[in-house]
Scaffold this active site. Sequence first.
Site, PDB file in Angstrom:
ATOM      1  N   HIS A  59     -10.527  21.809 -20.161  1.00  0.00           N
ATOM      2  CA  HIS A  59     -10.984  21.314 -21.461  1.00  0.00           C
ATOM      3  C   HIS A  59     -11.297  22.522 -22.331  1.00  0.00           C
ATOM      4  O   HIS A  59     -12.249  23.256 -22.079  1.00  0.00           O
ATOM      5  CB  HIS A  59     -12.223  20.439 -21.309  1.00  0.00           C
ATOM      6  CG  HIS A  59     -12.796  20.007 -22.628  1.00  0.00           C
ATOM      7  ND1 HIS A  59     -12.058  19.317 -23.554  1.00  0.00           N
ATOM      8  CD2 HIS A  59     -14.023  20.180 -23.180  1.00  0.00           C
ATOM      9  CE1 HIS A  59     -12.807  19.073 -24.618  1.00  0.00           C
ATOM     10  NE2 HIS A  59     -13.994  19.603 -24.419  1.00  0.00           N
ATOM     11  N   ASP A  61     -12.198  23.778 -25.957  1.00  0.00           N
ATOM     12  CA  ASP A  61     -12.665  23.525 -27.319  1.00  0.00           C
ATOM     13  C   ASP A  61     -12.039  24.511 -28.295  1.00  0.00           C
ATOM     14  O   ASP A  61     -12.065  25.729 -28.061  1.00  0.00           O
ATOM     15  CB  ASP A  61     -14.184  23.674 -27.395  1.00  0.00           C
ATOM     16  CG  ASP A  61     -14.919  22.660 -26.549  1.00  0.00           C
ATOM     17  OD1 ASP A  61     -14.736  21.467 -26.793  1.00  0.00           O
ATOM     18  OD2 ASP A  61     -15.676  23.076 -25.646  1.00  0.00           O
ATOM     19  N   ASP A 183     -14.421  14.340 -24.232  1.00  0.00           N
ATOM     20  CA  ASP A 183     -15.663  15.012 -24.632  1.00  0.00           C
ATOM     21  C   ASP A 183     -16.294  14.525 -25.930  1.00  0.00           C
ATOM     22  O   ASP A 183     -17.443  14.833 -26.182  1.00  0.00           O
ATOM     23  CB  ASP A 183     -15.427  16.528 -24.713  1.00  0.00           C
ATOM     24  CG  ASP A 183     -16.730  17.322 -24.599  1.00  0.00           C
ATOM     25  OD1 ASP A 183     -17.704  16.779 -24.027  1.00  0.00           O
ATOM     26  OD2 ASP A 183     -16.779  18.466 -25.076  1.00  0.00           O
ATOM     27  N   HIS A 425     -14.212  17.995 -32.040  1.00  0.00           N
ATOM     28  CA  HIS A 425     -15.514  17.360 -31.808  1.00  0.00           C
ATOM     29  C   HIS A 425     -16.671  18.357 -31.749  1.00  0.00           C
ATOM     30  O   HIS A 425     -17.810  17.938 -31.482  1.00  0.00           O
ATOM     31  CB  HIS A 425     -15.469  16.513 -30.530  1.00  0.00           C
ATOM     32  CG  HIS A 425     -15.094  17.283 -29.294  1.00  0.00           C
ATOM     33  ND1 HIS A 425     -13.787  17.423 -28.886  1.00  0.00           N
ATOM     34  CD2 HIS A 425     -15.841  17.937 -28.389  1.00  0.00           C
ATOM     35  CE1 HIS A 425     -13.755  18.127 -27.778  1.00  0.00           C
ATOM     36  NE2 HIS A 425     -14.995  18.467 -27.453  1.00  0.00           N
TER      37      HIS A 425
END
Length: 997
Positions: A59, A61, A183, A425
């Site tokens: 994951h 970001d 997420d 996000h």
Amino acid sequence: MASWMRDLRLYSSLLVLILGSCVAMPTRFQHAARAVCGYESCHNVDPTKLNVHLVAHTHDDVGWLKTLDQYYYGSRNDIQNAGVQYIIDSVVDSLVANPDRRFIYVETAFFWKWWVEQDEDMQQTVKDLVNEGRLEFIGGAWSMNDEAASHYYSTIDQFTWGLRKLNDTFGACGRPHIGWQIDPFGHSREMASLFAQMGYDGVLFARLDYQDKDNRLKTKTPEMIWEGSPNLGESADLFTSVLYNFYNAPGGFCFDILCNDQPFIDNVESPDYNVDQKVQDFVNFVKTQGSYYTSSNIILTMGGDFNYQDANTWFKNLDKLIKYVNAADSTLNVIYSTPSCYLKAVNDAGLTYTTKQDDFFPYASDPHSYWTGYFTSRPASKYFERLGNNFLQVAKQLEAMTLLGQVGDSSIDDLREAMGVMQHHDAITGTEKQHVAGDYARLQYRAMDEASVSVETALNQLMENPTTTPIEIHSCLLFNISECHVTERGGSQFLVTVYNPLSHSLDYSVRFPVPSGTYTVQDPTGAELPFQIIPLPDEVLALPERDSSIATHELAFRALSLPPLGFRSYYVVRVSDDFVEVEPSADTFIGDSLLQVTIDNVTGLVDSLTINGEEIALSQNFFYYDGYIGENDNADHRSSGAYIFRPISSVPQTIATSATWKIYKGHIVDEIHQTFSPWVSQVIRIYKQENHVEFSWLVGPIPIEDGVGKEVVNKFSTDLASDGLFYTDSNGREMLERKRDFRPTWTVDIAEPAAGNYYPVTSKILIRDTTKGQEFAVLNDRAQGGSSLNDGEVELMVHRRLLHDDAFGVGEALNEVAYDQGLVVRGRHYVIAGPTSGLSPSLAAQERELEQKKMLSPWMFFAVAGPSFEYWQSTFKMEFSGLTESLPQNVKIHTLEPWRDQTLLLRLEHILEQDDDPELSQPATVVYEDIFSTFTVTSSHETTLAANQWIEDLDRLVWKSDSAREPKEKQKMEKDPKYVTLTPMQIKTYVIDVAKR
């Protein structure tokens, strides 16, 4: 463009305010061909066993604790040990080493950054992995977008951009089948609808309210059919699966270099031999998880944040895990898998699932941690993002109408990517570190500046500029602090070109800052238009970032019947310095008999709202919640922070019980200038011939001398009996009913009465009184949190300044500072109210129209003008319409942008819901072959919503559910019709071939 000094100062002010593939792209999509990727590449499952789908994933970001580039290159590891380029390098090597292995990748922004750096051999290796289903793209948008603060416009755009990159590079095998929203902090119904319309078979996510998850596990309903739209029916349904163990590996089985779990030690001679124990621990875990799910398949996410920088450490241990568990327990079948393969196995089981009609907001991770603060966090950044989307749509339309640039060779491509990053996000949410917020601002500002090159070229072409010297055209990005270089310092004559991006002609109140003086305004015919000079409030003049002692007033005039997808230029002259100061009115009301706001002549606060002669009791004021201060050592001691809203008291404190005021009246607009305190002021406006009231608020710097952070709300109180119900939009589209202290799918226990009733408001919140038949709606200019905590009330949180971190990872207090003081934020709320029936168009339809006007607002361009109006009138085209006629009132062009090889991407949208209006909620037909003025449509081909698959190739998995909903009648698919019939809330997407007129 302005000098580099000016650009530097403009960028600095914005920071304060908002604190090719190497393979030739095909000219057409490749129709789905037989391949070994996708569902056909899945490892076999055994229906007699519990199939454990191991999903190796990372994951990543696109900015959070580090900037986008810092994460990609692996710099600033003192903040966080993360380097995405090394992850992809390492994963590819590990996949090549063992054909049984699988890996998924999600964020196209990072992947594309890596891809363009690779040589042809490496690119071919990756293509082979993708074609064999060993490397699979999941999600596939430019970023993993937030679902609360993101608007559907920007969400569709960033999926279109990310999926296009994958489609052009890898064809059908690069097309994601599954949404992967692991997420984001809560999940919207509209996002489910968009996934379905984009052709996805399902979505998996991790975050939902802790009580909701407990209930779903107990009732064995963590998987469901999410009915994404009551308007669109089954075409918006989406299989939805809640991950059991968040998105991390089971405890003891994280084999990343960032983890401390023990690897498999399988040498029986070693004193640290641990295979038997690890196998037993794993078996216990998966059998427990399996007991909560209904099929013989479960998914295990083997990864986490920025995992796999050394993929070998993961895969070597996963190889052993599969080998030893399968050998030890005959009831298990552990396999390398992907979310697609998991969903396909579940679908093959043919089970029937429960349905869900609401959304997953608000999200709480414990009784005192409601993740509702981020709905408002960094409000200036949220406004700048909305401004960027407005400009991007304008830029795309102008490029398309002039057939200027193709995607991949356009100065607006960087803006597409910057806006995609902004949907992340931890970007639009305001939950990033301060230096990352600054970098997001830098990326977007530079991209908007670069896109202005295409915009300037297109406008010169549409103005039919006969000279070799282009007209220098400027946007004024500092309107939010009433500053514009051209209108203040560009000389006594300037041109204002107002571009209307909507599909209907529009009356618009033009407004810009000017020095005091005498002016004339002429339209393209030479007629002088009436205008009004309005003094700027003292609080605006005193803004520390405002470098504008020259502009003390604003000039306003009405631009009538602005052409659809077109512009009109106005010639403005400052005739002299002579000026008669505008005197305040002695009245205590603004507006006329149709729409009027009255203030109390003692307190200076709003007292009533009158609509068509009918008075609604209305009070409006600003309040603040004190942010809870805790040690964050457990849930009971959680501080209010960037993510969560946790006030000390659920009853906010009044900032002021009275306000000083001045009222200014004119033939364009009436205004009330109010000052509540040294840090809160407001202007209430009613423009003539408008059906709404504008509340323009200015908040900050929020005082913190008492050592307590504060969260400021704008509250409207009416006499409507709303009976605990209110309604909020879902990502700017369909409305959802909310009920205080209630959740539709489980019995909720709310320990935080204010935060637990807050919801995301992307564009609108409203209350209704069914007995009186009245409705009161508030629209906003950026995403915010909002609620109706008492009957008859609507409140929206406008600004937050907190002194403590909430310990959810960002590691900083949400304390934005600029010019050595707390951030000052300026914004607008639009109030529209009236009867719920008997109007034509209905109030709901009027609200939809107002939403469109504010979301895609006319964009003003400025140019220094000379030598005379007659010269401009005779030399340049001062009026242009991109459409030969306006579209039906309930339909708009959602997207018009360059695609490739003389093709354009066209989206048409029905803007109303099925119950909004008796007439306008009916289906609408548009013949689009000849509606464009600069080109004709020679052929068209319908695609899915994200434009990465032909509509006839769409073949989604079919699921069984317990739905009692009446099925919608399916529309007949037409091949190249050049016309379209749209039902309520429907968006249709086409690639159109065009010929220049």
